[in-house]
Design a protein around this motif. Structure first.
Motif, PDB file in Angstrom:
ATOM      1  N   ALA A  45       0.808  -1.221   0.000  1.00 16.36           N
ATOM      2  CA  ALA A  45       0.000   0.000   0.000  1.00 16.36           C
ATOM      3  C   ALA A  45       0.838   1.267   0.000  1.00 16.36           C
ATOM      4  CB  ALA A  45      -0.930   0.002   1.223  1.00 16.36           C
ATOM      5  N   ALA A  46       2.140   1.137   0.174  1.00 16.74           N
ATOM      6  CA  ALA A  46       3.012   2.310   0.243  1.00 16.74           C
ATOM      7  C   ALA A  46       3.189   2.935  -1.137  1.00 16.74           C
ATOM      8  CB  ALA A  46       4.364   1.928   0.826  1.00 16.74           C
ATOM      9  N   SER A  47       3.628   4.180  -1.123  1.00 17.63           N
ATOM     10  CA  SER A  47       3.923   4.911  -2.356  1.00 17.63           C
ATOM     11  C   SER A  47       5.416   5.185  -2.442  1.00 17.63           C
ATOM     12  CB  SER A  47       3.152   6.234  -2.386  1.00 17.63           C
ATOM     13  OG  SER A  47       1.757   5.999  -2.349  1.00 17.63           O
ATOM     14  N   PRO A  48       5.949   5.354  -3.652  1.00 14.91           N
ATOM     15  CA  PRO A  48       7.372   5.682  -3.780  1.00 14.91           C
ATOM     16  C   PRO A  48       7.735   6.897  -2.943  1.00 14.91           C
ATOM     17  CG  PRO A  48       6.452   5.142  -5.918  1.00 14.91           C
ATOM     18  CD  PRO A  48       5.292   5.205  -4.970  1.00 14.91           C
ATOM     19  N   GLY A  49       8.853   6.785  -2.232  1.00  9.84           N
ATOM     20  CA  GLY A  49       9.308   7.864  -1.371  1.00  9.84           C
ATOM     21  C   GLY A  49       8.871   7.718   0.067  1.00  9.84           C
ATOM     22  N   ASP A  50       7.951   6.804   0.373  1.00  6.71           N
ATOM     23  CA  ASP A  50       7.497   6.622   1.755  1.00  6.71           C
ATOM     24  C   ASP A  50       8.619   6.066   2.632  1.00  6.71           C
ATOM     25  OD1 ASP A  50       5.046   7.485   0.971  1.00  6.71           O
ATOM     26  OD2 ASP A  50       3.989   5.602   1.328  1.00  6.71           O
ATOM     27  N   ILE A  51       8.573   6.420   3.900  1.00 12.78           N
ATOM     28  CA  ILE A  51       9.466   5.855   4.906  1.00 12.78           C
ATOM     29  C   ILE A  51       8.600   5.094   5.899  1.00 12.78           C
ATOM     30  CG2 ILE A  51      11.154   6.315   6.718  1.00 12.78           C
ATOM     31  CD1 ILE A  51      11.894   8.877   5.244  1.00 12.78           C
TER      32      ILE A  51
END
Length: 461
Positions: A45-51
């Motif tokens: 479910a994460a998006s590119p750039g997420d930490i």
């Protein structure tokens, strides 16, 4: 001109607008074990750039990171595999794994089960500050160009035969990959590289391994400021060209500090190999692994045990040069080995100057008829057993130094002749060779031996 400026402004605004969704979507998320449920679902479910930061606790794996996200951990956060496959697989470019405990991979060598496995598509992957323990392979950079493994503490398998274990870090066809400041122990090799180029291995520490660094078919790369302690071989460089090997330390390794087998055109400077007396029982238990090198074992453990009362000098050879050509050995220190440097198998065009050979049982072993002058531009090497004079005070011995003579070569080819070394006939032959150097049948000569060892450079060692 005005139209060009308006067009440039429009293009810039369009790029900014296009970047806004990515900036808006990027997020920092802290996850606890209770809310995690499935860590893979959160990653999906994460998006590119997420930490994604994991609180202390154990998180079930295997997992795959297929977006450019950072998976990090607070103290006590562990990603634990189920004993099958790799614990963490990275497939996305620009992904990062940081500050986690990673354990529980499978043990199948054919599927390269690893703590962290970076696939070919994981360009620029970053694997940093992790504790990676009890996995078959620690980190595997499998074609991941420009990837980074830095400041990880890696402990490999400690049970079972060493040949069935994996390496701490493996680099396979990953140009530009860097392996920096890792602490690696147990398993097969510390860092193993195959069919790669433009790699940097710097500031790593190795112990309780077969080879600290194992190079195969990897060119145009750098090995610098690493420390190898108590391994079978410190640095095994095979079938690789144009390397820069500098500032490394091998201390108390068992067989070889530095091995060059078909390695060519490299610069080897400011390295130190230090030997010590080692228990023969410990050495035999660890295994000499000479079959892994593709060269015959020349040491007789039983005779060494008899000579030294259950102890042997280790490494057996500070340096072993086997079919390696056009290398430059400058300003290295080779100390306390059974053999300082063993030079064999047609190696040609190697330059030796400014090196210190200190308190080795045999400074040089070379069986051949060619004459080789180990000095360059009026500067040779330091030999601790050279009884030379320096009457003009220029720091260069007044007479050439020859580490071997005809009797040495006879003993190497016919060890049973050792019983004759104290005979008057042998002493007469050695005296005649000293008085009439033309009687020598070729070999190594240092025409400008140094009177004192070169100053040791202070580096990361």
């Amino acid at each position: 001109m005005m139209h060009l400026r308006l067009a440039a402004t429009a293009i810039g605004m369009a790029a900014l607008v296009a970047a806004i969704p990515a900036m808006v979507c990027a997020a920092d998320r802290t996850v606890t074990v209770a809310e995690a449920g499935s860590l893979q679902v959160i990653l999906n479910a994460a998006s590119p750039g997420d930490i994604i930061t994991l609180e202390a606790g154990e998180y079930a794996a295997p997992i795959t990171i297929d977006k450019a996200v950072t998976l990090a951990g607070r103290p006590g956060a562990a990603v634990v595999g189920n004993g099958h496959r790799s614990v963490i697989t990275i497939t996305a470019p620009g992904a990062a794994v940081r500050s986690l405990v990673i354990t529980g991979s499978g043990t199948d060598l054919t599927t390269l089960d690893s703590g962290v496995f970076a696939q070919k598509t994981a360009t620029g992957a970053q694997i940093e500050d992790n504790v990676i323990t009890g996995n078959l392979f620690g980190i595997y950079l499998h074609g991941a160009v420009n990837s980074l493994a830095r400041a990880n503490r890696i402990t490999g398998l400690t049970e079972g035969p060493r040949g069935s274990a994996g390496n701490g870090v493996t680099v396979w066809n990953a140009p530009g990959a860097k392996v920096l400041d890792n602490d690696i122990r147990s398993g097969r090799d510390g860092i193993a590289t195959m069919a790669s180029k433009r790699n940097v291995f710097r500031g790593n520490r190795f112990r309780d391994l077969r080879f600290g660094i194992h190079y195969m078919y990897t060119n145009d790369s750098e090995i610098a400021d690493n420390i190898s302690t108590g391994n079978s071989v410190g640095y095994a460089i095979m079938f690789s060209n144009r390397l820069k090997i500098t500032g490394n330390l091998s201390e108390g390794d068992r067989d070889h500090g530095l091995l060059l087998n078909s390695a060519n055109g490299s610069i080897i400077t400011d390295n130190t190999v230090i030997g010590s007396l080692q228990s023969v029982d410990r050495w035999l238990t660890a295994g000499a692994h000479s079959a892994d090198l593709g060269v015959p074992k020349s040491i007789d453990a039983a005779s060494k045990a008899g000579d030294l009362g259950g102890l042997r000098l280790g490494p057996e050879k500070c340096v072993f040069i086997y079919n390696a050509n056009k290398n430059k050995f400058f300003d290295n220190r080779f100390e306390g080995c059974a053999i300082g440097i063993h030079f064999t198998a047609g190696s040609e065009g190697n330059a030796m100057a400014g090196n210190a050979f200190v308190n080795n049982r045999n400074q040089v072993k070379y069986v051949g008829t060619r004459y080789m002058d180990w000095s360059k531009d009026g500067r040779g090497n330091y030999w601790s057993d050279n009884p030379a004079f320096d009457l003009n005070g220029d720091g260069i011995g007044d007479s050439p130094y020859r580490p071997n003579d005809l009797i040495d070569q006879v003993l190497w080819t016919s060890p049973q002749a050792k019983v004759l070394t104290s005979s008057p006939a042998v002493q007469v032959i050695r005296w005649a060779q000293a008085q009439f150097p033309a009687l020598l049948p070729g070999g190594v000569v240092d025409s400008h031996p140094l009177m004192v060892p070169p100053a040791r450079k202070v580096g990361r060692q």
